[in-house]
Write a protein that holds these residues in place. Structure first.
Motif, mmCIF file in Angstrom:
data_model
loop_
_atom_site.group_PDB
_atom_site.id
_atom_site.type_symbol
_atom_site.label_atom_id
_atom_site.label_comp_id
_atom_site.label_asym_id
_atom_site.label_seq_id
_atom_site.Cartn_x
_atom_site.Cartn_y
_atom_site.Cartn_z
ATOM 1 N N ASP A 117 10.646 -8.023 0.309
ATOM 2 C CA ASP A 117 9.393 -7.796 1.029
ATOM 3 C C ASP A 117 8.994 -6.327 0.942
ATOM 4 N N VAL A 118 10.016 -5.454 1.022
ATOM 5 C CA VAL A 118 9.762 -4.013 0.938
ATOM 6 C C VAL A 118 9.391 -3.631 -0.493
ATOM 7 N N ARG A 119 10.157 -4.127 -1.435
ATOM 8 C CA ARG A 119 9.965 -3.760 -2.843
ATOM 9 C C ARG A 119 8.607 -4.222 -3.371
ATOM 10 N N LYS A 120 8.208 -5.435 -2.994
ATOM 11 C CA LYS A 120 6.955 -6.008 -3.507
ATOM 12 C C LYS A 120 5.786 -5.855 -2.537
ATOM 13 N N GLN A 121 6.075 -5.315 -1.360
ATOM 14 C CA GLN A 121 5.078 -5.180 -0.294
ATOM 15 C C GLN A 121 4.392 -6.513 -0.008
ATOM 16 N N ILE A 122 5.214 -7.463 0.370
ATOM 17 C CA ILE A 122 4.709 -8.772 0.749
ATOM 18 C C ILE A 122 5.106 -9.043 2.206
ATOM 19 N N GLY A 123 4.738 -10.201 2.737
ATOM 20 C CA GLY A 123 5.056 -10.517 4.125
ATOM 21 C C GLY A 123 4.361 -9.552 5.075
ATOM 22 N N SER A 124 5.086 -9.047 6.071
ATOM 23 C CA SER A 124 4.504 -8.124 7.048
ATOM 24 C C SER A 124 4.056 -6.825 6.384
ATOM 25 N N PHE A 125 4.707 -6.441 5.274
ATOM 26 C CA PHE A 125 4.320 -5.224 4.562
ATOM 27 C C PHE A 125 2.950 -5.396 3.907
ATOM 28 N N LYS A 126 2.668 -6.590 3.438
ATOM 29 C CA LYS A 126 1.362 -6.867 2.840
ATOM 30 C C LYS A 126 0.259 -6.730 3.881
ATOM 31 N N ASP A 127 0.507 -7.245 5.083
ATOM 32 C CA ASP A 127 -0.484 -7.167 6.157
ATOM 33 C C ASP A 127 -0.755 -5.713 6.534
ATOM 34 N N SER A 128 0.306 -4.909 6.587
ATOM 35 C CA SER A 128 0.141 -3.495 6.950
ATOM 36 C C SER A 128 -0.669 -2.755 5.899
ATOM 37 N N PHE A 129 -0.404 -3.029 4.629
ATOM 38 C CA PHE A 129 -1.100 -2.324 3.563
ATOM 39 C C PHE A 129 -2.557 -2.754 3.455
ATOM 40 N N ALA A 130 -2.856 -3.960 3.868
ATOM 41 C CA ALA A 130 -4.253 -4.408 3.865
ATOM 42 C C ALA A 130 -5.081 -3.523 4.794
ATOM 43 N N LYS A 131 -4.481 -3.096 5.894
ATOM 44 C CA LYS A 131 -5.175 -2.220 6.837
ATOM 45 C C LYS A 131 -5.251 -0.793 6.290
ATOM 46 N N HIS A 132 -4.156 -0.323 5.688
ATOM 47 C CA HIS A 132 -4.130 1.048 5.174
ATOM 48 C C HIS A 132 -5.131 1.253 4.035
ATOM 49 N N GLU A 133 -5.269 0.256 3.174
ATOM 50 C CA GLU A 133 -6.126 0.418 1.996
ATOM 51 C C GLU A 133 -7.595 0.600 2.364
ATOM 52 N N ASN A 134 -7.981 0.127 3.529
ATOM 53 C CA ASN A 134 -9.362 0.304 3.977
ATOM 54 C C ASN A 134 -9.622 1.726 4.457
ATOM 55 N N GLU A 135 -8.523 2.458 4.803
ATOM 56 C CA GLU A 135 -8.688 3.784 5.377
ATOM 57 C C GLU A 135 -8.222 4.903 4.459
ATOM 58 N N LEU A 136 -7.123 4.672 3.758
ATOM 59 C CA LEU A 136 -6.451 5.767 3.048
ATOM 60 C C LEU A 136 -6.098 5.369 1.620
ATOM 61 N N GLN A 137 -7.089 5.078 0.830
ATOM 62 C CA GLN A 137 -6.836 4.588 -0.521
ATOM 63 C C GLN A 137 -6.064 5.590 -1.375
ATOM 64 N N GLU A 138 -6.302 6.894 -1.166
ATOM 65 C CA GLU A 138 -5.651 7.899 -1.988
ATOM 66 C C GLU A 138 -4.143 7.942 -1.766
ATOM 67 N N GLU A 139 -3.710 7.725 -0.533
ATOM 68 C CA GLU A 139 -2.289 7.801 -0.217
ATOM 69 C C GLU A 139 -1.547 6.484 -0.459
#
Length: 234
Positions: A117-139
């Protein structure tokens, strides 16, 4: 033996160099697993930095960045909501940067989370990144790369059936061994092949045990008695 002669818990950096830096999401593990790990490291007299602030912003201070860079080992405790914290992700990115720059040792711990889940950013990690990508695409891309690299390092997985106390104990033993190797390599860099022999002797000396003991070293001249004496006295 390096710095691990006393312990420290800190919410602010104080210029001290630490043996171990703990990276974790407070809401997930602060009062459980992380506190048990920190306490076990403290009993081993390993200098360990833990950020005790209950409320943290998104930005990391320069002092904390310096503490990360000067620590010998970084232990990253991945938990279910680790990636929801921008602070944790920025901290991890710095840790992986220093792994490349200073060859800092990184030990990942997967606490109730599948390493994939950590390596592929899936599961709860996928949900977290969906929020981050809307705010901080560069990072975000830098964070993804740091997660993939860190989760690919050989570490510790809590899903392997064992009591948590044993799990903590095994991690501490691993850290202790790595710190000993760092100390030997830095104190005696020209002694090729000595590490294995020193490890055998250290295991017999039971370093880190609180009881006092007396050690006698006997042998002919030139076989390394002084080296062992220096290791034991440290």
């Amino acid at each position: 033996m390096g710095n691990f002669s006393s312990t420290a818990s800190s919410s602010t950096t104080d210029g001290k160099k630490y043996d171990v830096f703990l990276s974790f999401r407070g809401e997930d593990t602060r009062y459980g697993f992380t506190s048990h790990l920190f306490d076990a490291l403290r009993r081993k007299q390993i200098e360990t930095f833990i950020d005790n602030r209950l409320v943290r912003g998104d930005e990391i201070s320069q002092a904390l960045l310096r503490t990360i860079g000067e620590s010998k080992i970084a232990v990253v405790i991945f938990s279910k909501d680790y990636a929801s914290s921008k602070w944790c992700l920025r901290e991890l990115a710095e840790i992986m940067k220093y792994k490349k720059l200073n060859e800092q040792i990184v030990i990942p711990v997967f606490y109730h989370i599948d390493p994939s889940d950590v390596r592929k950013q899936i599961g709860s990690f996928k949900d977290s990144f969906a929020k981050h990508e809307n705010e901080l695409q560069e990072e975000v891309q830098k964070w993804r790369e740091a997660l993939t690299e860190a989760s690919s390092i050989s570490g510790w997985d809590s899903s392997v059936l064992r009591p948590e106390s044993t799990f903590v104990g095994e991690i501490v033993k691993d850290i202790w061994k790595k710190l000993n190797n760092i100390s030997v390599s830095s104190d005696f860099p020209g002694l090729i092949g000595i590490d294995k022999h020193v490890e055998q002797v250290i295991s017999l000396l039971c370093l880190g045990v609180s009881d006092f003991g007396i050690v006698g070293i006997w042998g002919m001249g030139g076989i390394g008695k002084q080296l062992l004496l220096m290791l034991y006295s440290n």
